[in-house]
Design a protein around this motif. Structure first.
Motif, PDB file in Angstrom:
ATOM      1  N   UNK A 156       0.827  -1.212   0.000  1.00  0.00           N
ATOM      2  CA  UNK A 156       0.000   0.000   0.000  1.00  0.00           C
ATOM      3  C   UNK A 156       0.858   1.257   0.000  1.00  0.00           C
ATOM      4  N   UNK A 157       1.988   1.216   0.701  1.00  0.00           N
ATOM      5  CA  UNK A 157       2.913   2.344   0.653  1.00  0.00           C
ATOM      6  C   UNK A 157       3.435   2.525  -0.767  1.00  0.00           C
ATOM      7  N   UNK A 158       3.750   1.416  -1.412  1.00  0.00           N
ATOM      8  CA  UNK A 158       4.233   1.458  -2.789  1.00  0.00           C
ATOM      9  C   UNK A 158       3.180   2.061  -3.716  1.00  0.00           C
ATOM     10  N   UNK A 159       1.917   1.671  -3.547  1.00  0.00           N
ATOM     11  CA  UNK A 159       0.839   2.212  -4.392  1.00  0.00           C
ATOM     12  C   UNK A 159       0.529   3.661  -4.053  1.00  0.00           C
ATOM     13  N   UNK A 160       0.590   3.980  -2.767  1.00  0.00           N
ATOM     14  CA  UNK A 160       0.258   5.330  -2.333  1.00  0.00           C
ATOM     15  C   UNK A 160       1.317   6.329  -2.779  1.00  0.00           C
TER      16      UNK A 160
END
Length: 663
Positions: free
Chosen positions: A258-262
């Motif tokens: 999610x950090x990667x997508x965010x």
């Protein structure tokens, strides 16, 4: 920009009433000094900062909002210095931390007084006066043994240095320049004193406003790097290990993904870079917040020992991007149940007083004293509601707000924990837009009032007045709101009321004029209608008279013709009667002659028939007479229609003649 604001976050080290060190993840707030055992993933950055400080004695930690500058200094650099990692100064450090605010010298004096050893009671105002004597004021104060421990190093930390560039008048700018000169001169002297500042990198250009500051920052700057995926993994797993809390592998993978997508670790040229920077600034606070929520929720659930966080906990918390919104709405709902729906307006006013900025991406925190927040929330009548809002959002399980003291009073300073709260809670983003509109409308209203006081006075009118009035009725701005933007509440409220009254008077006058004009038009219309009606009636009369003249003319013509016809008929009748009389006479003569001839012939026949007996002779004569009489009647009827049976005119009917002849 804030006018007349003196409250700062000088003493914002105690973030909540119950600052328990057992929570492995701090949430939205920065790490504290005593939380260095929980600070992971920044070893490389800490080593570089120590080396830079040892070289220049001045360290400028730069980076965008949310990059972890304050945590890096408090939980990383402080601990490294106390561990003796500085190559020449050892591990004995006395730290004075402040935020410049609008009175930087006074705030520095307060920080020095709080850091003094032996709990000595120092006069902050006197200390501020000593610091303000000149660029070497801090060097003079550094020799005080009651203020500083002998043989100890002094570390002055100025957090959020960008606040210096928000001065509003000449007095504030003069103190700001004196503060910057004080720091620049201090690091040039041979004193056991080091200076560290943290500053948002977008303010680098403004450093040229002060002498020697740009050069000093160029020599001692450290640009905070973004944490890599492996460093984020350390920041997730390290604190949980310290707190004896296990994390499932699928949970760790979900958070990192999610950090990667965010905020992708590798930037792309096909995306909006401003949006990427905003997401990068918020990823660490969001990660810490959702982990904090998960840990607290699991800790409160019975039967979860030993504690292990899993993917279900992550989903229940709202994941990376939704945890702040869900948490904020939960706290707000609890406040509504406790205080009623009126609390929503108070929450809005309190939060709106705590941030500022030209845009959402550049929003910054604005620390306020409790007394200011009470004024913003509606005055003394709402004191209890304002305090309830502060208590709810600074609670140990929330940490949206932080305060300078555990016990609330009017002088306690309140601040947002992080700017990411403004961008990631949609309700706060809406309030930020509303506050920005309030700022613009205060300025426009002040400009309109200034025009009214000029040589060409005029009230606000038209669309501008409607916008002012709608905003005033909707927002119901307070004196605090006007003072926040340097406006005169009484003067502007009177101007707006005067504009509304003038607009009402003009509208009534216009309505009266419109009504009078309408009545005049109606009167003209009725007069025109009356005139046209009279013209139509006169025309109708003329047409009627013309028709009667034509009728009379026709009647006269008909009467004349009738008279002429009557006279002509009379003449014709007379002529016919005269001709008939003449014809009757002629016909009578003819009949008489005929009868005479017939009588003579009869006598002749009778004489010739003398040898016939008398009976035959009579029959023969009778038959002959009947034929003659029939012929006579036919002739009389055809020629004399007016003298049929009666034998008018004194002439005997043919039958009478014939009968007489028979006799």
């Amino acid at each position: 920009m804030i006018a007349g604001e003196t409250a700062t976050e000088v003493e914002l080290l105690a973030v909540s009433p119950s600052s328990s060190g057992s929570v492995p993840y701090p949430g939205l707030r920065a790490f504290r000094r005593d939380e260095s055992p929980l600070f992971f993933g920044r070893d490389t950055s800490i080593d570089a900062m120590v080396d830079r400080l040892a070289t220049t004695r001045f360290l400028a930690v730069l980076g965008p909002s949310g990059s972890g500058k304050s945590s890096l200094v408090r939980a990383g650099l402080y601990d490294a210095l106390k561990l003796g990692l500085h190559p020449s100064l050892g591990g004995r450090w006395q730290i004075a931390e402040c935020n410049p605010g609008r009175r930087p010298i006074s705030n520095l004096a307060a920080a020095l007084a709080r850091s003094a050893h032996g709990n000595a009671d120092h006069d902050v105002d006197l200390l501020a006066a000593q610091l303000g004597r000149g660029p070497r004021g801090l060097a003079e104060v550094a020799g005080s043994e009651t203020l500083f421990r002998k043989g100890w190093n002094i570390l002055i930390v100025v957090d959020q240095f960008e606040e210096l560039f928000r001065f509003r008048d000449y007095g504030e700018r003069e103190e700001t320049e004196a503060f910057a000169a004080l720091l620049m001169e201090t690091v040039q002297l041979d004193l056991p004193l080091q200076v560290v500042i943290t500053m948002r990198s977008e303010y680098l250009g403004a450093c040229s406003l002060f002498p020697r500051l740009a050069e000093q920052i160029s020599a001692g700057s450290f640009l905070t790097p973004r944490m890599t995926r492996n460093e984020c993994l350390e920041a997730i797993e390290g604190p949980s290990a310290v707190a004896d809390c296990a994390l499932t592998e699928d949970l760790i993978a979900a958070v990192l993904n999610d950090i990667q997508c965010f905020a992708p670790f590798e930037s792309s040229a096909n995306v909006d870079q401003a949006e990427v920077l905003a997401h990068q600034a918020d990823q660490l606070p969001l990660m810490q917040h959702v982990l904090n929520r998960m840990w607290r929720s699991a800790k409160d659930q019975p039967g979860r020992e030993p504690l292990e966080l899993n993917l279900d906990d992550y989903n229940a918390a709202g994941k990376l991007s939704g945890a702040i919104e869900r948490h904020g709405e939960d706290v707000l709902k609890a406040l509504e149940q406790e205080c009623g729906p009126r609390i929503d307006r108070v929450v809005e006013q309190v939060f709106r007083a705590l941030f500022d900025g030209p845009s959402l991406s550049l929003a910054v925190r604005r620390p306020r004293k409790v007394e200011k927040l009470i004024a913003a929330g509606g005055g003394e009548g709402r004191r209890a509601d304002v305090l309830a809002v502060i208590e709810a959002f600074r609670a140990d399980d929330c940490s949206f707000l932080r305060t300078s003291e555990p016990e609330l009073d009017d002088q306690v300073v309140v601040d947002l924990s992080h700017e990411s709260l403004i961008r990631r809670w949609p309700k706060l983003a809406e309030w930020f837009a509303a506050e920005s509109e309030t700022d613009r409308l205060w300025q426009r209203l002040a400009d309109a009032a200034e025009d009214h006081r000029s040589d060409r006075p005029a009230f606000a009118t038209g669309a501008a007045l409607e916008r002012f009035r709608d905003w005033w009725e909707r927002e119901q701005p307070s004196r605090f709101s006007a003072e926040r933007y340097g406006k005169d509440y009484d003067a502007l409220s009177q101007f707006l009321a005067g504009s509304v009254e003038e607009a009402r008077r003009v509208a009534e006058q216009r309505e009266a004029e419109t009504k009078a004009a309408a009545e005049e038009r109606e009167k003209k219309r009725q007069g025109e209608a009356e005139r046209k009606l009279q013209e139509r009636e006169a025309e109708a009369r003329r047409e009627q008279e013309e028709r009667w003249r034509k009728v009379r003319r026709r009647i006269g013509y008909a009467a004349g013709i009738a008279v002429a016809l009557f006279i002509g008929a009379a003449i014709v009748n007379w002529q016919l009667a005269r001709r008939n009389d003449e014809l009757n006479v002629t016909r009578q003569q003819l009949v008489l002659a005929t009868l005479s001839s017939q009588r003579a012939a009869l006598m002749f026949v009778t004489q010739l028939c003398g040898r016939v007996d008398e009976k035959d002779r009579e029959q023969c004569a009778a038959s002959y007479l009947r034929q003659i009489e029939k012929a006579a009647k036919t002739t009389a009827v055809t020629a004399l229609p007016t003298q049929q049976a009666t034998g008018e005119g004194g002439t005997a009917a043919p039958s009478q003649i014939i009968v007489g002849s028979r006799r």
